[in-house]
Each structure stands twice: as C-alpha cells, then as structure tokens.
Scaffold this motif. Sequence first.
Motif, PDB file in Angstrom:
ATOM      1  N   THR A  25       0.865  -1.239  -0.074  1.00 32.41           N
ATOM      2  CA  THR A  25      -0.046   0.059   0.139  1.00 32.41           C
ATOM      3  C   THR A  25       0.876   1.350   0.095  1.00 32.41           C
ATOM      4  OG1 THR A  25      -0.161   0.395   2.351  1.00 32.41           O
ATOM      5  CG2 THR A  25      -1.691  -1.246   1.399  1.00 32.41           C
ATOM      6  N   PHE A  26       0.282   2.305  -0.412  1.00 35.54           N
ATOM      7  CA  PHE A  26       1.027   3.456  -0.095  1.00 35.54           C
ATOM      8  C   PHE A  26       1.370   3.958   0.907  1.00 35.54           C
ATOM      9  CE2 PHE A  26       1.210   8.273   0.015  1.00 35.54           C
ATOM     10  CZ  PHE A  26       1.861   8.517  -1.123  1.00 35.54           C
ATOM     11  N   GLU A  27       0.504   3.874   1.933  1.00 34.09           N
ATOM     12  CA  GLU A  27       1.149   4.182   3.345  1.00 34.09           C
ATOM     13  C   GLU A  27       2.130   3.271   3.746  1.00 34.09           C
ATOM     14  OE1 GLU A  27      -2.168   4.629   6.262  1.00 34.09           O
ATOM     15  OE2 GLU A  27      -0.727   3.788   7.715  1.00 34.09           O
ATOM     16  N   GLY A  28       1.983   2.195   3.589  1.00 29.84           N
ATOM     17  CA  GLY A  28       3.223   1.100   4.053  1.00 29.84           C
ATOM     18  C   GLY A  28       4.395   1.612   3.369  1.00 29.84           C
ATOM     19  N   TRP A  29       4.442   1.570   2.007  1.00 30.01           N
ATOM     20  CA  TRP A  29       5.689   2.002   1.128  1.00 30.01           C
ATOM     21  C   TRP A  29       6.420   3.223   1.806  1.00 30.01           C
ATOM     22  CZ3 TRP A  29       8.300   5.186  -2.085  1.00 30.01           C
ATOM     23  CH2 TRP A  29       9.149   4.504  -2.810  1.00 30.01           C
ATOM     24  N   VAL A  30       5.312   4.449   1.989  1.00 33.19           N
ATOM     25  CA  VAL A  30       6.057   5.751   2.396  1.00 33.19           C
ATOM     26  C   VAL A  30       6.708   5.458   3.632  1.00 33.19           C
ATOM     27  CG1 VAL A  30       5.714   8.097   2.571  1.00 33.19           C
ATOM     28  CG2 VAL A  30       4.727   6.673   0.821  1.00 33.19           C
TER      29      VAL A  30
END
Length: 476
Positions: free
Chosen positions: A132-137
């Motif tokens: 997910t975007f959140e996890g990646w960032v």
Amino acid sequence: MKIGIIGAGPAGLACAYKLSAQGINPEVYEAGPSVGGLAKSIKLWNQTVDLGPHRFFSSDRRVNELWLEVVGKDYSMVDRLTRILYKGNLYQYPLKPGDVMGKLGPGETFRCLVSYFKEYFAPEAENGGDETFEGWVVKRFGRRLYEIFFKTYSEKLWGLPCRELDADFAVQRIKKFSLIEALKSSVLGDKGKKHKTLVDRFAYPLGGTGDVYERMAAFVSERGGAVNLSTPVRRVVNDGFHVRGLELMDGTVREYEHMVSTMPLTQLVSRLDGVSEPVLAAAKSLRFRNTILVYLNVHSSDLFPDNWIYVHSPELLFGRITNFRNWSPSLYGSEETSILALEFWCDEGDDIWRWEDERLIGLAKDEISRAGLVKADISSEGYVHRISKCYPVYSAGYKRLLKPVEDYLRKIEGLTVIGRYGSFKYNNQDHSILMGILAADNIAKDAHNDLWAINTDYEYQESAVITETGLVDTGG
Ligand SMILES: Cc1cc2nc3c(=O)[nH]c(=O)nc-3n(C[C@H](O)[C@H](O)[C@H](O)COP(=O)(O)OP(=O)(O)OC[C@H]3O[C@@H](n4cnc5c(N)ncnc54)[C@H](O)[C@@H]3O)c2cc1C
C-alpha cells in the motif's frame, strides 16, 4: 490501411502524427470541440492557460525528438519553482532536508528523526508493507514525515485513505527520492549529481502546452488524414475477437481495419460486444477521480514566484495551485493580471461536482486568501472547468482488476488501447506520447511493442533531454 483513432489527446495525436509521417492517413475522432485532451490550452481573459500545471519533461530520445520536430524553436526554457504549503510554511519541492528542518523547527525535526529511525530498526507490522501507499512511504520515511508530506495531499487527490491506495503510485512517482540521498546531498552539495540543472528546467511551448497538439493535428490534416472535432464515439464495433470499426453517437458505423482507442477503458469494455461477465465486472470496478479547476484572474502581476504549489494543509480543500504568470511571458503578453488555477478533486457522486460555478469561485477566493497566497481584497474574476475521469485511481489491488481486462483486450485483433484513461495508467504527456509513437510502429512497421508494459516508470532506451539549444545526450 484504414485506421480510426478515438481521442485527440497526446496519445491519439502522437500516433496519428507518426502514421501520417509514414504515409498512412488515419481518421481521428475527438469528443470535445478542440484537440489536446487534458493537455490542451485555453484562452481566458486575453491570456493562454493550460488545464493546471503542464511541465513537459522526458529523458527519452524518441519522445523528445518528436516534441522538437513539432514545436521547432517555438519554446522557452522555464526554471521550475515548486513548493509545498503546509501549516502556513512553504517548503521547497523536491524536499531539501535543511529547508525542512529549518521550517519544522527542532522539536518536530527531532520527532521526525525518531520516527524515521524507529521505522528503520523496528518497522511497524500493520501498515500494509510494500503493497500500500502508506506502508511503502512509512517504511522509507517514517510515520511522522509521511503524515506531514505525503498523507494529506495523497488523500485529497485520491479521496481514499492511503492504506487503501496501491503502492504503485509511490513507486512510479516518488521512488527516486530517498531520505538518505537527500541528506547526503544537503551535506555534500550537488557534487557528482549529473544534469541536475537540466531536470530543474523544462521546455515549454510559447503558445502553451496545447500548441504541440494543435500542430500535430494540423500536420495530420495537411497530409490527408482527418481530425473530426465534437464527434464522440459511442463504441468500437467488434465481431468476436476482430475489430470492424466504430459507431458514432448518432448510430453511424464507420469501418476500419485497425482501431486505436484512448477513450476511458471502462467505457470501451462496457460497450464491446460479447464481453464475459467477469471481465465486465472487473472493468466496472476500476474508478477514476474527477478534477474541478477554478481559474481566478487576479489584478496583480506579482503574487508568488512558483509555477505551482502543492497544498498539503489539511484545513484547505484545494490541493494544488498554478500561477500561469510564472511560466512564459508569451502566455500573458501585455496583460497585467495573474491567472491562477486552483484544483479541487472529487468523485462523480460528490456534492461539490454539482456545485454551481459561482459557489465554486466563491470557495476558491476564500481558500486562497485563507492560504495567505493572495490578499482578500484583491479583486478577481473566476472561471470553472470540470474534468471528468481525470485520474485513474490506483486503489489497493487495482492490478488484479485490470489484468483480466488487459488479457481480454489483448486478444482482440486490430484493437490498440493506449493513453491515460485509455489504458488506465497514470500517464504524463511523455508516457502518452511514447505509447502513441510505439502504437504507430506496431501498425505501420509491424513492430511488436508491448504497449501494456509501458508504465510511468518505463526505462529509457536512449537518454537525451531538451535544452535551449535542442537535444543533449545524457548517456544510457
Ligand atoms: C491538472 C493536470 C495536471 C497535469 N500536469 C502534467 C504535467 O505537469 N506534465 C505532464 O506531462 N502531464 C501532466 N498532466 C497529464 C497530461 O495532461 C496527460 O498525461 C495527457 O494529456 C494524457 O494524454 P492522453 O492522450 O493519454 O489522454 P487525454 O489527454 O485524456 O486525451 C484523451 C482524448 O480522448 C477524447 N475522448 C474520450 N472519449 C472519447 C470518445 N468516446 N470519443 C471521442 N473522443 C473521446 C477526450 O475528449 C480527450 O481529448 C496533467 C494532467 C492534469 C489533468
């Protein structure tokens, strides 16, 4: 060979232009009254503006050669200045650690560093990982920096919690930014960084972004092809897995051996004959996000120096503002006002999408004065432009939905699907132009370019960038 092309945006016109140059005269059908798609320019208050900021940049030789062939010498180099507005401060973009630390202050900087190292040594388990975007960032920047510099803007843009956003958005748009690299360069300066200044400057057509596509369309017509404006296509006509042509809204059917479509993928699939239920259901689940652009003609020629500003401040609804005064004097000529464009993002079903123009203009005036970018008492006129299906939404798992659609479309002989909403890829102009070039090669030269494999992070075959004197090799 009879070729029909749906859409006169960058992808459709790049394809039409390349075919025309090789002696094949395509017929282009465009729903709107003018060419350029999302990259068109419009006239407002005696000036020229684009649909939000349109910085053209590519390192791909093929794309740049075409762009220069079309634009000739009618462009200027623009020094890019872009910042992020967050809680009353303007941060440089791309982020510079020194600037960030200075503006966040020692307390917040300390919290960001603690959060970064916490993530480094003991990563959070429950944040969606690299999917997910959140996890990646969060994994790469720490939760605190994520919340300040990534979360609010992304959630405004996509209308989804970042946990429900696919990591592709981050991978394709921010993968090259690393905190450690940024820290190193702020300590060591930019020594050893190749062509940085070239990346910070971009070539901009004197007649506005849309001028490129007006010229492409003129070339196609001069060579004997056709660009039909205000002619929306209802559907591509197929007979099983063979294309037969297209049907216009009034029911007229035109026959073509090959169809190139840049119409929204979801519409294309839902109107083909004989599509299986699972493919239809997958296509229906793909979503697009809309944009409302509110233009204000502000009676001042000196507001702020940025080309555009990203608005992360959560208390403001708009997500980005463009100041066309800072692009090229050729856009405003002798006029003394500044045209600003504020972007509001929404879904088709949201109330704001149906607001009347006057209400949106009032909202824009109020927000920009609250943002501190324009004094409340400076008078201005307003204009509203709505863009339906502006952004393909990369919601978590969207690739699983796209795959059966892609597999199905690949089987249809004589159908090529390209472009931003045409192939459901978050394209910039350069990606759409490249898809158009490669589609033309597939048709005219029987090349076998896999167009579905072109993503916004595609690898360049040969690198060259545009400078004031033309193309310059950058190796690769
Ligand atoms: C606010 C904003 C800012 C952007 N900033 C940048 C930037 O800084 N740099 C950059 O490079 N790019 C930027 N882009 C992206 C750029 O505009 C797009 O990548 C590009 O326009 C995509 O080209 P396309 O041909 O794939 O699609 P589009 O431009 O969407 O063109 C598709 C065309 O098909 C037509 N069409 C659709 N359905 C039908 C139908 N049924 N029949 C006939 N015609 C049809 C549409 O009317 C449209 O003209 C930005 C876009 C937006 C909205």
